[in-house]
Design a protein around this motif. Structure first.
Motif, PDB file in Angstrom:
ATOM      1  N   THR A 195      -6.262   0.630   4.488  1.00  0.00           N
ATOM      2  CA  THR A 195      -5.736   1.009   3.171  1.00  0.00           C
ATOM      3  C   THR A 195      -4.220   1.154   3.206  1.00  0.00           C
ATOM      4  O   THR A 195      -3.537   0.844   2.235  1.00  0.00           O
ATOM      5  CB  THR A 195      -6.408   2.306   2.663  1.00  0.00           C
ATOM      6  OG1 THR A 195      -6.074   2.492   1.291  1.00  0.00           O
ATOM      7  CG2 THR A 195      -5.987   3.527   3.457  1.00  0.00           C
ATOM      8  N   VAL A 196      -3.656   1.601   4.348  1.00  0.00           N
ATOM      9  CA  VAL A 196      -2.197   1.681   4.485  1.00  0.00           C
ATOM     10  C   VAL A 196      -1.604   0.284   4.449  1.00  0.00           C
ATOM     11  O   VAL A 196      -0.609   0.033   3.751  1.00  0.00           O
ATOM     12  CB  VAL A 196      -1.807   2.391   5.795  1.00  0.00           C
ATOM     13  CG1 VAL A 196      -0.282   2.366   5.982  1.00  0.00           C
ATOM     14  CG2 VAL A 196      -2.303   3.828   5.794  1.00  0.00           C
ATOM     15  N   ASP A 197      -2.211  -0.648   5.183  1.00  0.00           N
ATOM     16  CA  ASP A 197      -1.703  -2.021   5.210  1.00  0.00           C
ATOM     17  C   ASP A 197      -1.701  -2.640   3.819  1.00  0.00           C
ATOM     18  O   ASP A 197      -0.758  -3.340   3.438  1.00  0.00           O
ATOM     19  CB  ASP A 197      -2.561  -2.872   6.147  1.00  0.00           C
ATOM     20  CG  ASP A 197      -2.521  -2.377   7.588  1.00  0.00           C
ATOM     21  OD1 ASP A 197      -1.531  -1.730   7.959  1.00  0.00           O
ATOM     22  OD2 ASP A 197      -3.494  -2.623   8.317  1.00  0.00           O
ATOM     23  N   VAL A 198      -2.762  -2.395   3.058  1.00  0.00           N
ATOM     24  CA  VAL A 198      -2.861  -2.948   1.704  1.00  0.00           C
ATOM     25  C   VAL A 198      -1.752  -2.386   0.818  1.00  0.00           C
ATOM     26  O   VAL A 198      -1.080  -3.121   0.080  1.00  0.00           O
ATOM     27  CB  VAL A 198      -4.247  -2.647   1.098  1.00  0.00           C
ATOM     28  CG1 VAL A 198      -4.268  -3.004  -0.393  1.00  0.00           C
ATOM     29  CG2 VAL A 198      -5.328  -3.424   1.836  1.00  0.00           C
ATOM     30  N   HIS A 199      -1.521  -1.081   0.894  1.00  0.00           N
ATOM     31  CA  HIS A 199      -0.486  -0.471   0.060  1.00  0.00           C
ATOM     32  C   HIS A 199       0.906  -0.928   0.475  1.00  0.00           C
ATOM     33  O   HIS A 199       1.781  -1.105  -0.374  1.00  0.00           O
ATOM     34  CB  HIS A 199      -0.602   1.057   0.114  1.00  0.00           C
ATOM     35  CG  HIS A 199      -1.674   1.618  -0.762  1.00  0.00           C
ATOM     36  ND1 HIS A 199      -3.015   1.484  -0.478  1.00  0.00           N
ATOM     37  CD2 HIS A 199      -1.613   2.290  -1.938  1.00  0.00           C
ATOM     38  CE1 HIS A 199      -3.722   2.060  -1.415  1.00  0.00           C
ATOM     39  NE2 HIS A 199      -2.898   2.547  -2.330  1.00  0.00           N
ATOM     40  N   VAL A 200       1.135  -1.109   1.778  1.00  0.00           N
ATOM     41  CA  VAL A 200       2.430  -1.620   2.242  1.00  0.00           C
ATOM     42  C   VAL A 200       2.658  -3.033   1.709  1.00  0.00           C
ATOM     43  O   VAL A 200       3.754  -3.379   1.247  1.00  0.00           O
ATOM     44  CB  VAL A 200       2.510  -1.602   3.780  1.00  0.00           C
ATOM     45  CG1 VAL A 200       3.701  -2.437   4.268  1.00  0.00           C
ATOM     46  CG2 VAL A 200       2.643  -0.172   4.281  1.00  0.00           C
ATOM     47  N   ALA A 201       1.618  -3.856   1.739  1.00  0.00           N
ATOM     48  CA  ALA A 201       1.739  -5.216   1.214  1.00  0.00           C
ATOM     49  C   ALA A 201       2.108  -5.195  -0.261  1.00  0.00           C
ATOM     50  O   ALA A 201       2.963  -5.978  -0.720  1.00  0.00           O
ATOM     51  CB  ALA A 201       0.437  -5.982   1.431  1.00  0.00           C
ATOM     52  N   HIS A 202       1.494  -4.300  -1.026  1.00  0.00           N
ATOM     53  CA  HIS A 202       1.816  -4.180  -2.447  1.00  0.00           C
ATOM     54  C   HIS A 202       3.272  -3.756  -2.632  1.00  0.00           C
ATOM     55  O   HIS A 202       3.983  -4.293  -3.496  1.00  0.00           O
ATOM     56  CB  HIS A 202       0.899  -3.158  -3.111  1.00  0.00           C
ATOM     57  CG  HIS A 202      -0.522  -3.607  -3.212  1.00  0.00           C
ATOM     58  ND1 HIS A 202      -1.540  -2.748  -3.570  1.00  0.00           N
ATOM     59  CD2 HIS A 202      -1.104  -4.807  -3.005  1.00  0.00           C
ATOM     60  CE1 HIS A 202      -2.681  -3.426  -3.576  1.00  0.00           C
ATOM     61  NE2 HIS A 202      -2.434  -4.670  -3.237  1.00  0.00           N
ATOM     62  N   LEU A 203       3.725  -2.790  -1.824  1.00  0.00           N
ATOM     63  CA  LEU A 203       5.102  -2.320  -1.938  1.00  0.00           C
ATOM     64  C   LEU A 203       6.093  -3.435  -1.633  1.00  0.00           C
ATOM     65  O   LEU A 203       7.092  -3.601  -2.335  1.00  0.00           O
ATOM     66  CB  LEU A 203       5.336  -1.138  -0.992  1.00  0.00           C
ATOM     67  CG  LEU A 203       4.815   0.223  -1.436  1.00  0.00           C
ATOM     68  CD1 LEU A 203       5.029   1.253  -0.333  1.00  0.00           C
ATOM     69  CD2 LEU A 203       5.489   0.683  -2.721  1.00  0.00           C
TER      70      LEU A 203
END
Length: 227
Positions: A195-203
């Motif tokens: 979930t951290v990786d997904v949010h970083v990708a969005h950012l």
């Protein structure tokens, strides 16, 4: 935090009654909804401090309720899932839930989780200590929860903003995924760092053109840098 209004959303009446009993014993006020449509109405009308949201609901499921609530506000959400599947937890967090609890649950644990979420979602800064962070052409305003890149506003979801702020406040420091989960989501979710990786990708996508970068430190985590 006693006296805060909690919205319980579940179509199982016995769960509503049991959770209400324990919450009221701890000093909380409680309202309830038994389907997704009513949940959205109560959230808007009554402005609760937190929503306990079951996934399997009539009329509108918990996924969609969470998505609509998060699009409109930062209302803390504790998601209930009847399955212990990792995918439910990951998707719930990615949609913006603050925590999750698997059914059947101990009502004392429910109360403890609610207390923890309310503590985490209180303003993290004392008055006067919420000045915008300016890094090149990027400005992050903790008080207004806004981000500007080159003077233009960037539309971030609640957890995206929290993650960006956590990284920016630790500029130049490598933060592990587990540490970011603890800082942003506020609980240990070891083994579910996707979930951290997904949010970083969005950012990274939304902050394109900014004079900052979120560097991947392979095998460790992420680091916020000024370009």
């Amino acid at each position: 935090m006693a006296g805060e209004l909690i919205l319980l959303v579940d179509d199982e009446r016995n769960i509503i009654e049991l959770a209400s009993l324990y919450l009221k014993q701890d000093g909380y006020r409680v309202i309830s909804a038994e389907d997704g449509v009513e949940a959205l109405q109560r959230a808007e009308q009554d402005q609760p401090a937190l929503m306990v949201l079951d996934l399997m609901l009539p009329k509108l499921d918990g996924w969609e309720v969470c998505k609509q609530v998060r699009a409109a506000s930062d209302l803390p959400i504790l998601m209930l899932t009847a399955r212990d599947d990792d995918i439910d937890k990951i998707v719930g967090l990615e949609l913006g839930a603050d925590d999750y609890l698997t059914k059947p649950f101990n009502p004392r644990e429910l109360v403890a989780r609610i207390k923890a979420i309310l503590r985490r979602t209180e303003p993290r800064r004392a008055e006067g200590d919420d000045k915008p962070l300016r890094m090149g052409n990027v400005s992050i305003d903790p008080a207004g929860r806004t981000v500007l890149v080159g003077g233009k506003p960037v539309d971030l979801r609640a957890k995206e903003f929290d993650l960006l702020l956590a990284l920016a406040e630790n500029q130049g420091i490598v933060l592990t995924r587990e540490k970011l989960l603890d800082l942003v989501w506020g609980f240990d979710f070891y083994g579910q760092t996707r979930t951290v990786d997904v949010h970083v990708a969005h950012l990274r996508s939304k902050l394109a053109g900014g004079t900052i970068e979120i560097e991947t430190v392979w095998g460790v985590g992420y680091k916020f840098n000024l370009l």
